[in-house]
Design a protein around this motif. Structure first.
Motif, PDB file in Angstrom:
ATOM      1  N   GLN A  22       0.861  -1.005  -0.149  1.00 49.71           N
ATOM      2  CA  GLN A  22      -0.143  -0.124   0.095  1.00 49.71           C
ATOM      3  C   GLN A  22       0.748   1.184  -0.150  1.00 49.71           C
ATOM      4  O   GLN A  22       1.906   1.435   0.741  1.00 49.71           O
ATOM      5  CB  GLN A  22      -0.747  -0.028   1.348  1.00 49.71           C
ATOM      6  CG  GLN A  22      -1.864   1.184   1.118  1.00 49.71           C
ATOM      7  CD  GLN A  22      -3.061   1.136   2.316  1.00 49.71           C
ATOM      8  OE1 GLN A  22      -2.778   0.750   3.231  1.00 49.71           O
ATOM      9  NE2 GLN A  22      -4.236   1.350   1.965  1.00 49.71           N
ATOM     10  N   PRO A  23       0.609   2.168  -0.808  1.00 49.54           N
ATOM     11  CA  PRO A  23       1.589   3.406  -1.156  1.00 49.54           C
ATOM     12  C   PRO A  23       1.398   4.398   0.061  1.00 49.54           C
ATOM     13  O   PRO A  23       0.334   4.493   0.768  1.00 49.54           O
ATOM     14  CB  PRO A  23       1.222   3.893  -2.247  1.00 49.54           C
ATOM     15  CG  PRO A  23      -0.279   3.553  -2.421  1.00 49.54           C
ATOM     16  CD  PRO A  23      -0.511   2.180  -2.083  1.00 49.54           C
ATOM     17  N   LYS A  24       2.381   5.091   0.309  1.00 55.38           N
ATOM     18  CA  LYS A  24       2.607   6.064   1.217  1.00 55.38           C
ATOM     19  C   LYS A  24       2.641   7.473   0.379  1.00 55.38           C
ATOM     20  O   LYS A  24       3.518   7.400  -0.267  1.00 55.38           O
ATOM     21  CB  LYS A  24       3.635   5.840   2.124  1.00 55.38           C
ATOM     22  CG  LYS A  24       3.501   4.728   3.352  1.00 55.38           C
ATOM     23  CD  LYS A  24       4.718   4.757   4.047  1.00 55.38           C
ATOM     24  CE  LYS A  24       4.638   3.619   5.060  1.00 55.38           C
ATOM     25  NZ  LYS A  24       5.669   3.521   5.801  1.00 55.38           N
ATOM     26  N   TRP A  25       1.926   8.425   0.511  1.00 54.60           N
ATOM     27  CA  TRP A  25       1.689   9.474  -0.475  1.00 54.60           C
ATOM     28  C   TRP A  25       2.134  10.665   0.040  1.00 54.60           C
ATOM     29  O   TRP A  25       1.794  11.048   1.219  1.00 54.60           O
ATOM     30  CB  TRP A  25       0.351   9.460  -1.037  1.00 54.60           C
ATOM     31  CG  TRP A  25       0.265  10.428  -2.190  1.00 54.60           C
ATOM     32  CD1 TRP A  25       0.296  11.974  -2.230  1.00 54.60           C
ATOM     33  CD2 TRP A  25       0.221  10.070  -3.539  1.00 54.60           C
ATOM     34  NE1 TRP A  25       0.065  12.448  -3.280  1.00 54.60           N
ATOM     35  CE2 TRP A  25       0.153  11.501  -4.443  1.00 54.60           C
ATOM     36  CE3 TRP A  25       0.113   9.156  -4.224  1.00 54.60           C
ATOM     37  CZ2 TRP A  25       0.038  11.310  -5.747  1.00 54.60           C
ATOM     38  CZ3 TRP A  25      -0.155   9.074  -5.552  1.00 54.60           C
ATOM     39  CH2 TRP A  25      -0.170  10.216  -6.449  1.00 54.60           C
ATOM     40  N   PHE A  32      -5.387   7.373  -1.782  1.00 50.06           N
ATOM     41  CA  PHE A  32      -4.081   7.384  -2.643  1.00 50.06           C
ATOM     42  C   PHE A  32      -3.875   6.179  -3.127  1.00 50.06           C
ATOM     43  O   PHE A  32      -3.011   5.976  -3.953  1.00 50.06           O
ATOM     44  CB  PHE A  32      -3.099   8.053  -2.028  1.00 50.06           C
ATOM     45  CG  PHE A  32      -3.100   9.578  -1.583  1.00 50.06           C
ATOM     46  CD1 PHE A  32      -3.295  10.419  -2.938  1.00 50.06           C
ATOM     47  CD2 PHE A  32      -3.288  10.041  -0.348  1.00 50.06           C
ATOM     48  CE1 PHE A  32      -3.355  11.555  -2.699  1.00 50.06           C
ATOM     49  CE2 PHE A  32      -3.511  11.414  -0.327  1.00 50.06           C
ATOM     50  CZ  PHE A  32      -3.639  12.073  -1.501  1.00 50.06           C
ATOM     51  N   GLY A  33      -4.451   4.925  -2.756  1.00 49.03           N
ATOM     52  CA  GLY A  33      -4.101   3.707  -3.135  1.00 49.03           C
ATOM     53  C   GLY A  33      -4.596   2.537  -2.083  1.00 49.03           C
ATOM     54  O   GLY A  33      -4.099   2.599  -0.964  1.00 49.03           O
ATOM     55  N   ALA A  42      -6.672   6.387  -5.827  1.00 50.63           N
ATOM     56  CA  ALA A  42      -6.506   5.205  -6.213  1.00 50.63           C
ATOM     57  C   ALA A  42      -7.860   4.511  -6.062  1.00 50.63           C
ATOM     58  O   ALA A  42      -8.649   4.676  -5.123  1.00 50.63           O
ATOM     59  CB  ALA A  42      -5.415   4.486  -5.785  1.00 50.63           C
ATOM     60  N   ALA A  43      -8.163   3.456  -7.111  1.00 49.27           N
ATOM     61  CA  ALA A  43      -9.450   3.046  -7.018  1.00 49.27           C
ATOM     62  C   ALA A  43      -9.619   2.000  -5.749  1.00 49.27           C
ATOM     63  O   ALA A  43      -8.774   1.579  -5.394  1.00 49.27           O
ATOM     64  CB  ALA A  43      -9.689   2.384  -8.273  1.00 49.27           C
ATOM     65  N   GLY A  44     -10.838   1.835  -5.783  1.00 52.32           N
ATOM     66  CA  GLY A  44     -11.071   0.655  -4.647  1.00 52.32           C
ATOM     67  C   GLY A  44     -11.405   1.200  -3.146  1.00 52.32           C
ATOM     68  O   GLY A  44     -11.008   2.260  -2.834  1.00 52.32           O
TER      69      GLY A  44
END
Length: 693
Positions: free
Chosen positions: A438-441, A653-654, A678-680
């Motif tokens: 999972q991204p960190k933005w 963001f993801g 980010a989708a979902g």
């Protein structure tokens, strides 16, 4: 002077050897128990073995005298005869005492053989001195006299040496024990008959040679008394040993309560004579922490005190057993549900009373599982399983309570057992675990700067198993150590691969477990994964939780400092969710705090917004980076940005994604300043069992 020539009765000679061998075998059996015993029991076995051995040696000598015929009247001095037996028993006692220590070398065996052999020789020649034959004098051949003593010492040494080998691994081997007994029998008989060969009888009254008077009645009497003593001591020791072993087998050594083996016997009686009843499985809740903090001696005293409180409830219809470290089981014959629940409440009340142990006032509780017979099982195994499942449900529900078994518990128990077994196979054979990221933005530059590694289990039959279900099992069983190694290795590889593919440089964070810190291999594991992947150490971050820190703060700090020395970073996950993070934040060597998602999800509440701002300000004052987890809405992003938190993690963001999806994600967002979501949506769990969104 006329020299007398005696004759031997071969049958009685063989009998003397048989007595020596059997008495030696009995003594060896007793002495074999000495090194396992302590205190008075140890002295008792040494004494019994010495009496049996000494009586056997003494009997062999006088049976050998019965086998020798001079056709002359014999008399025996009672005092000298008794002294010979005392010498025989005493020398056996000293030899056994010397050779049955915890640590024994050839020197001790040699000393023991010397004393045993000398005792056999002394017994023989004192016994010979007790013989009186009118008109007859005895002379000794020095050669055979010395040879008889050497035979006794050398063969005694060999027998004691074999005895010591039993303790080193041959115990219980009948043939080996018999061989040692035969050697000891040879030592006794060899000494006796060699000693008899050294003596010559000279008669000054030739007319008395034809005398038919035989005074063997006294000899038969004392030999019979000696053998009776030997048998009495052997049988008595055997009886005591069996009674002692039975007590050890069926009684708990600490509490004196019936143990698991006795439970099996009593259970059959209960099932055969009762039409209904209840099984209560009791576990002391705080036992492990007391053991860890105050020591095992205090833990044992706590168990002992608790057992007495349980035992006070016992009667003809209620049996109490100790079946484990802090586990007890009660069988209530004839009890229905209401009576079983009433009994459980009485147990809870008794255990809730303070324990006063070695100047400590201890407050503990217990968790109780109840299974009813025959509703929840018709045999011992099913009833034990049902009560055990109910007990674990009581623990999971908060402890200090009881739970009645129901079929749903059994289904959960069976599934848990299946997952535990399948987890072990999955770790062993691989191929079922997947690492998602999972991204960190970073809102300041408008692109991802790192990822958190989250493990997923794709079960071949059950499909995707929720981390919230399998992570706790992995934690409890220790499988988490192997699983963490897999996640750490894969995360380092993937992070390095993204850089090598020209997608940019990113950090990757991996969750840790208290088991990892307890294992003492975390540092080596991290070094190995970094070296293998060639990932720079400052690009790896390990996430810890408050529960890990409070488990053993000093040890955790030591290991984190060790990791920071090679450049690895650390972050405090779920910050603000516990009670002690704030007070110890400046002591723990971390680089980042992650605001718990609870505050983010409730950020519409003014008090929660105030806490978020406070955490950010505190982190800035301590020069720590701040990451917010669980961000899903634009309003939350705005709030965090205004508060000074620029690194954001969440579905906005993801969502967590596999390594191939990460590559596509980075190609789209990695190099462009796009603030797109980010989708979902949904909730996942990471390796530490937390939700990730």
């Amino acid at each position: 002077m006329v020299m007398l020539h005696g004759t031997y009765n071969i049958g009685i000679v063989l009998l003397s050897f048989l007595i020596a061998t059997l008495s030696s075998f009995s003594a060896l059996n007793m002495i074999g128990r000495v090194w396992r015993s302590r205190g008075r029991s140890r002295w008792g076995w040494i004494t019994s073995g010495a009496i049996v051995m000494g009586s056997g040696i003494w009997s062999t000598h006088f049976v050998g005298m019965l086998a020798y015929h001079l056709q002359m009247p014999l008399t025996f001095d009672v005092e000298s005869t008794a002294l010979s037996m005392v010498v025989s028993i005493l020398s056996s006692f000293i030899a056994f005492y010397i050779t049955q220590r915890e640590q024994i070398g050839l020197g001790r065996i040699a000393i023991g053989g010397l004393i045993m052999g000398a005792g056999i020789a002394a017994m023989h020649y004192i016994g010979m001195a007790a013989v009186s034959i009118p008109g007859v004098t005895m002379n000794y051949d020095p050669f055979y006299w010395i040879l008889s003593i050497l035979v006794a010492i050398i063969v005694s040494y060999a027998a004691l040496f074999m005895m010591s080998r039993f303790r080193s691994g041959f115990e219980g081997l009948f043939v080996s024990k018999l061989a040692a007994a035969i050697l000891m029998g040879l030592a006794v008989c060899g000494m006796h008959y060699t000693g008899m060969a050294s003596v010559s009888f000279w008669c000054s009254v030739p007319s008395a040679i034809d005398a038919t008077t035989d005074n063997n009645i006294f000899l038969l009497g004392v030999v019979t008394l000696s053998i009776a003593t030997l048998l009495l001591v052997s049988w008595g020791a055997m009886f005591i040993d069996r009674a002692f072993l039975e007590r050890m087998a069926y009684k708990d050594q600490l509490t004196g309560l019936p143990n698991r083996y006795e439970l099996s016997r009593r259970f059959e009686t209960f099932l055969s004579r009762s039409s209904r009843g209840a099984i209560l499985f009791v576990d002391i809740d705080q036992f492990k922490s007391i053991n860890d903090t105050l020591g095992h001696d205090v833990g044992d005293l706590l168990v002992l005190d608790a057992s007495r409180r349980f035992e006070a409830l016992a009667n003809k219809q209620l049996m109490v057993f100790r079946i484990g470290g802090d586990e007890f089981l009660l069988i209530a014959e004839g009890a229905n549900q209401a009576q079983a629940e009433n009994l459980a409440q009485r147990i809870l009340s008794r255990i809730h009373q303070p324990f006063y142990i070695e100047s400590n006032e201890l407050f503990v509780s217990c968790s109780i599982g109840i299974a009813l017979y025959p509703e929840h099982g018709s045999d011992r195994s099913s009833l034990m399983r049902s009560s055990d499942a109910a007990m674990y449900e009581a623990k999971a529900a908060g402890k200090n309570r009881y739970e009645l078994f129901n079929p749903e518990l059994q289904e959960r128990l069976i599934r848990r057992m299946q997952l535990e077994n399948d987890l072990r196979k999955a770790i062993e054979y691989g191929g079922q675990f997947i690492v998602h990221y999972q991204p960190k933005w970073d809102t300041r530059i408008g692109r991802p700067v790192g990822f958190e590694a989250l493990v997923r289990w794709d079960h071949p039959e059950l499909g995707i198993v929720a981390p919230s279900e399998f992570i706790p099992i992995a934690e409890e069983t220790g499988i988490i150590v192997g699983l963490s190694r897999f996640v750490l290795r894969q995360a380092c590889r993937d992070c390095m691969r993204w850089e090598q593919s020209g997608l940019g440089t990113y950090t990757v964070s991996v969750n840790t477990s208290v088991r990892l810190f307890d294992s003492q291999i975390l540092f080596e594991m991290v070094k190995e994964c970094l070296q293998e992947s060639k990932l720079p150490s400052d690009r790896l971050e390990l996430e810890i939780t408050e529960s890990i820190v409070i488990h053993d703060m000093n040890e955790v700090i030591r290991q984190l400092n060790q990791l920071r020395e090679i450049g690895v970073k650390a972050s405090m996950d779920d910050f603000g969710a516990g009670y002690s993070s704030l007070g110890s934040l400046d002591l723990i060597p971390i680089d980042t705090v992650k605001i718990d998602r609870l505050f983010i999800s409730q950020s519409h509440i003014p008090a929660r917004r105030a806490i978020i701002r406070t955490i950010v300000t505190l982190a800035q004052q301590l020069n720590l980076e701040v990451v917010a987890e669980g961000v899903e809405e634009e309003e939350q992003v705005t709030l965090l940005t205004e508060a000074g938190c620029s690194i954001i993690q969440g579905y906005y963001f993801g969502k967590p994604m596999g390594a191939p999806q990460v590559i596509a994600y980075l190609k789209e967002y990695g190099s462009e300043a796009k603030l797109e979501t980010a989708a979902g949506a949904g909730i996942d769990s990471d390796i530490g069992g937390k939700s990730s969104n």
